[in-house]
Design a protein around this motif. Structure first.
Motif, PDB file in Angstrom:
ATOM      1  N   VAL A  45       0.859  -1.179   0.000  1.00 30.15           N
ATOM      2  CA  VAL A  45       0.000   0.000   0.000  1.00 30.15           C
ATOM      3  C   VAL A  45       0.900   1.235   0.000  1.00 30.15           C
ATOM      4  O   VAL A  45       1.944   1.258   0.650  1.00 30.15           O
ATOM      5  CB  VAL A  45      -1.006  -0.051   1.185  1.00 30.15           C
ATOM      6  CG1 VAL A  45      -0.309  -0.098   2.508  1.00 30.15           C
ATOM      7  CG2 VAL A  45      -1.980   1.102   1.137  1.00 30.15           C
ATOM      8  N   GLN A  46       0.505   2.213  -0.777  1.00 32.80           N
ATOM      9  CA  GLN A  46       1.347   3.407  -0.897  1.00 32.80           C
ATOM     10  C   GLN A  46       1.172   4.340   0.293  1.00 32.80           C
ATOM     11  O   GLN A  46       0.039   4.589   0.714  1.00 32.80           O
ATOM     12  CB  GLN A  46       0.924   4.195  -2.127  1.00 32.80           C
ATOM     13  CG  GLN A  46       1.323   3.572  -3.417  1.00 32.80           C
ATOM     14  CD  GLN A  46       1.250   4.617  -4.505  1.00 32.80           C
ATOM     15  OE1 GLN A  46       2.060   5.533  -4.573  1.00 32.80           O
ATOM     16  NE2 GLN A  46       0.254   4.498  -5.353  1.00 32.80           N
ATOM     17  N   HIS A  60      -8.139   5.043   4.482  1.00 31.82           N
ATOM     18  CA  HIS A  60      -9.576   5.294   4.643  1.00 31.82           C
ATOM     19  C   HIS A  60     -10.388   4.001   4.533  1.00 31.82           C
ATOM     20  O   HIS A  60      -9.818   2.919   4.309  1.00 31.82           O
ATOM     21  CB  HIS A  60     -10.018   6.327   3.602  1.00 31.82           C
ATOM     22  CG  HIS A  60      -9.588   5.985   2.198  1.00 31.82           C
ATOM     23  ND1 HIS A  60     -10.166   4.971   1.474  1.00 31.82           N
ATOM     24  CD2 HIS A  60      -8.623   6.503   1.400  1.00 31.82           C
ATOM     25  CE1 HIS A  60      -9.598   4.891   0.282  1.00 31.82           C
ATOM     26  NE2 HIS A  60      -8.636   5.812   0.211  1.00 31.82           N
ATOM     27  N   GLY A 110     -11.426  -2.591   0.994  1.00 32.73           N
ATOM     28  CA  GLY A 110     -10.949  -3.049  -0.314  1.00 32.73           C
ATOM     29  C   GLY A 110      -9.654  -3.826  -0.220  1.00 32.73           C
ATOM     30  O   GLY A 110      -9.354  -4.641  -1.084  1.00 32.73           O
ATOM     31  N   VAL A 170      -5.849  -7.364  -3.804  1.00 34.28           N
ATOM     32  CA  VAL A 170      -5.914  -5.930  -4.159  1.00 34.28           C
ATOM     33  C   VAL A 170      -7.345  -5.515  -4.456  1.00 34.28           C
ATOM     34  O   VAL A 170      -8.242  -6.351  -4.537  1.00 34.28           O
ATOM     35  CB  VAL A 170      -5.083  -5.620  -5.433  1.00 34.28           C
ATOM     36  CG1 VAL A 170      -3.609  -5.531  -5.158  1.00 34.28           C
ATOM     37  CG2 VAL A 170      -5.393  -6.605  -6.542  1.00 34.28           C
ATOM     38  N   GLY A 171      -7.528  -4.234  -4.661  1.00 35.06           N
ATOM     39  CA  GLY A 171      -8.818  -3.709  -5.109  1.00 35.06           C
ATOM     40  C   GLY A 171      -8.885  -3.762  -6.638  1.00 35.06           C
ATOM     41  O   GLY A 171      -7.861  -3.940  -7.312  1.00 35.06           O
ATOM     42  N   GLN A 172     -10.089  -3.594  -7.154  1.00 40.73           N
ATOM     43  CA  GLN A 172     -10.356  -3.688  -8.603  1.00 40.73           C
ATOM     44  C   GLN A 172      -9.390  -2.846  -9.449  1.00 40.73           C
ATOM     45  O   GLN A 172      -8.940  -3.273 -10.514  1.00 40.73           O
ATOM     46  CB  GLN A 172     -11.799  -3.197  -8.825  1.00 40.73           C
ATOM     47  CG  GLN A 172     -12.270  -3.197 -10.247  1.00 40.73           C
ATOM     48  CD  GLN A 172     -12.484  -4.621 -10.746  1.00 40.73           C
ATOM     49  OE1 GLN A 172     -13.111  -5.440 -10.083  1.00 40.73           O
ATOM     50  NE2 GLN A 172     -11.945  -4.924 -11.905  1.00 40.73           N
ATOM     51  N   VAL A 228     -15.517  -6.486  -1.311  1.00 42.99           N
ATOM     52  CA  VAL A 228     -15.976  -5.113  -1.567  1.00 42.99           C
ATOM     53  C   VAL A 228     -14.928  -4.411  -2.442  1.00 42.99           C
ATOM     54  O   VAL A 228     -14.177  -3.583  -1.956  1.00 42.99           O
ATOM     55  CB  VAL A 228     -16.109  -4.310  -0.254  1.00 42.99           C
ATOM     56  CG1 VAL A 228     -17.108  -3.192  -0.398  1.00 42.99           C
ATOM     57  CG2 VAL A 228     -16.422  -5.182   0.928  1.00 42.99           C
ATOM     58  N   LYS A 268     -15.895   6.379  -6.258  1.00 39.95           N
ATOM     59  CA  LYS A 268     -14.977   5.483  -5.524  1.00 39.95           C
ATOM     60  C   LYS A 268     -14.259   6.277  -4.436  1.00 39.95           C
ATOM     61  O   LYS A 268     -13.754   7.377  -4.699  1.00 39.95           O
ATOM     62  CB  LYS A 268     -13.950   4.914  -6.512  1.00 39.95           C
ATOM     63  CG  LYS A 268     -12.978   3.959  -5.868  1.00 39.95           C
ATOM     64  CD  LYS A 268     -11.726   3.770  -6.701  1.00 39.95           C
ATOM     65  CE  LYS A 268     -10.542   3.709  -5.762  1.00 39.95           C
ATOM     66  NZ  LYS A 268      -9.258   3.514  -6.278  1.00 39.95           N
TER      67      LYS A 268
END
Ligand code: ADP
Ligand code: TRP
Length: 325
Positions: A7-8, A14, A20, A144-146, A181, A191
Motif C-alpha cells: 500500500v502506498q 480510509h 478493499g 488488491v482492489g479492482q 468489496v 470510488k
C-alpha cells in the motif's frame, strides 16, 4: 500459499483501503498455511509525494494503521519497500523484456495524468516496479482492489516475458484476489479515494468523523418521505458495518419513510466509531513508542531481503549478470 501486497504511503488510510484491501490482508494472515508479505510502497509514493518529511510521516502512518488493525509481525513479514533495493534491480531487468506498448495501455498512468500529476518517467515505469515487488518474493496470490487488476495482468505478462526470454521458469506468475468489496463508495458516491477528497479515514474520531459522515451526499428528499435504496451513499457504507438483518431493517425504514438521512447518518457514525474503537486504542499504545514500529519494519525487511536476494541471484544467473563463463 505465498501472499504479497503493498500500500502506498500517500496519506491517511480510509474505509476504501480498509474494506478493499487491509481487511482481506489481515484475514489471509489468519488462514493456516499462508505466508504473508505486506509492505509500504514508499518507492512508489515518490511518484507523487515530493516532500521528504511528509513521506516519512505517511510511511509511519501506514505502519501504525496495519499494526493497530491487527497485523502480526511475528507471522507476517511487514516491511518498507525502500529497505529492499533489490526490487529496483529486478525492475530494471523486467523493463528490458517489456514492450513500451504494454505500459502505454496502463489505465492508472492515464488516469493520474488526467488528474494533473506530472507524467514523469517514474510514473510511466510504475507497473514495472510493482511487478518487481511481487515477483521478487515469488508472491502467488496478490490481494488488491479492482483498480489494481490491470497491474496484475501486466505482472503476469512480465513474468512470462522474462521466463521465455531466458528459457527458465525463474519467476512465478501471480494471481490477484479481489476483496468482497472491490469498490467502496466515498462520501460523494464516487470510488472512495485520497485523490478525490471524499474519504472517511479509518482513524477519524470525534468531530472529524462526525464531519465526514454528516458530509455524505444525499438526495434532496423531505423528512417523512420514502427514501430510495438504490445507489444510496449512506446505505452503501452502512452495509459494510451492519449485519444482513440490520441492513434489511434500515432498508425497510427507508422504504417506509420512517427514517431521515440525518438519523441514518447518525447510525452509520455509531457503527464506524464502535467498529474501530479497539484499533484506535491499540494505535494510541503504539504511538507512545515509535521505535517499536521502526523495529518491526527493520526486522521485516531483514526477512524479506533474504528472499529477495535469492530470487535476484537466480535472475542474475538467468540473464548472465553473474560473472560466470
Ligand atoms: P487511493 O485511491 O485512496 O489513493 P490506493 O490507490 O493507495 O488508494 O489503494 C490502496 C489499496 O486500497 C489498493 O489495493 C486499492 O485497490 C484499495 N482501495 C483504494 N480505494 C478503494 C475503494 N474505494 N474501494 C475498494 N478498494 C480500494
Ligand atoms: N499500486 C498499488 C496501489 O496503488 C500499491 C502497490 C505497489 C502494490 N506495489 C504493489 C499492491 C504490489 C500489490 C502488490 O494501491
Amino acid at each position: 500459499m505465498r501472499i504479497l501486497s503493498g500500500v502506498q504511503p500517500t496519506g491517511r488510510l480510509h474505509l476504501g483501503n480498509y474494506f478493499g484491501a487491509i481487511q482481506q490482508h489481515l484475514a489471509l494472515q489468519d488462514e493456516p498455511g499462508n505466508e504473508c508479505y505486506y509492505f509500504i510502497a514508499d518507492y512508489h509514493a515518490l511518484t507523487t509525494v515530493k516532500d521528504a518529511q511528509a513521506l516519512r510521516e505517511n510511511t509511519h502512518e501506514v505502519a501504525l494503521t496495519y499494526l493497530a488493525l491487527g497485523l502480526d509481525p511475528q507471522r507476517t513479514t511487514f516491511y518498507r519497500q525502500s529497505d529492499i533495493p533489490e526490487i529496483c534491480e529486478l525492475a530494471w531487468m523486467l523493463s528490458t523484456v517489456t514492450g513500451m506498448g504494454l505500459l502505454e495501455r496502463a489505465h492508472s498512468y492515464k488516469d493520474k495524468i488526467a488528474r494533473g500529476i506530472r507524467p514523469s518517467l517514474g510514473l510511466f515505469y510504475y507497473p514495472v516496479l510493482m511487478a518487481a515487488d511481487i515477483l521478487i518474493v515469488k508472491g502467488e496470490v496478490v490481494p488488491v482492489g479492482q483498480d489494481q487488476v490491470q497491474h496484475l495482468e501486466m505482472t503476469q505478462d512480465m513474468a512470462g516475458y522474462f521466463n521465455s526470454t531466458y528459457g527458465r521458469e525463474v519467476l512465478v506468475r501471480p494471481e490477484w484476489r479481489l476483496s468482497k468489496v472491490p469498490k467502496v463508495p466515498g462520501t460523494d458516491g464516487e470510488k472512495m479515494s485520497k485523490s478525490y477528497g471524499n474519504t472517511i479515514p479509518i482513524f477519524a474520531d470525534g468531530k472529524a468523523l462526525k464531519k465526514a459522515v454528516m458530509g455524505i451526499v444525499t438526495r434532496p428528499i423531505e423528512l417523512g418521505q420514502p427514501l430510495p435504496i438504490e445507489d444510496d451513499n449512506v446505505l452503501g457504507l452502512y452495509r459494510l458495518f451492519a449485519s444482513k438483518e440490520e441492513t434489511a431493517e434500515m432498508e425497510e425504514a427507508y422504504r417506509q419513510g420512517s427514517i431521515g438521512y440525518g438519523h441514518a447518518k447518525k447510525q452509520l457514525l455509531e457503527r464506524i466509531d464502535a467498529y474501530f474503537a479497539p484499533a484506535r486504542e491499540k494505535r494510541r499504545e503504539l504511538e507512545k513508542d515509535p521505535s517499536t514500529v521502526e523495529d518491526v519494519l527493520r526486522d521485516g525487511a531483514a526477512r524479506a531481503r533474504e528472499v529477495a536476494r535469492e530470487t535476484l541471484e537466480e535472475c542474475r544467473q538467468a540473464c548472465g549478470l553473474d560473472g560466470r563463463l
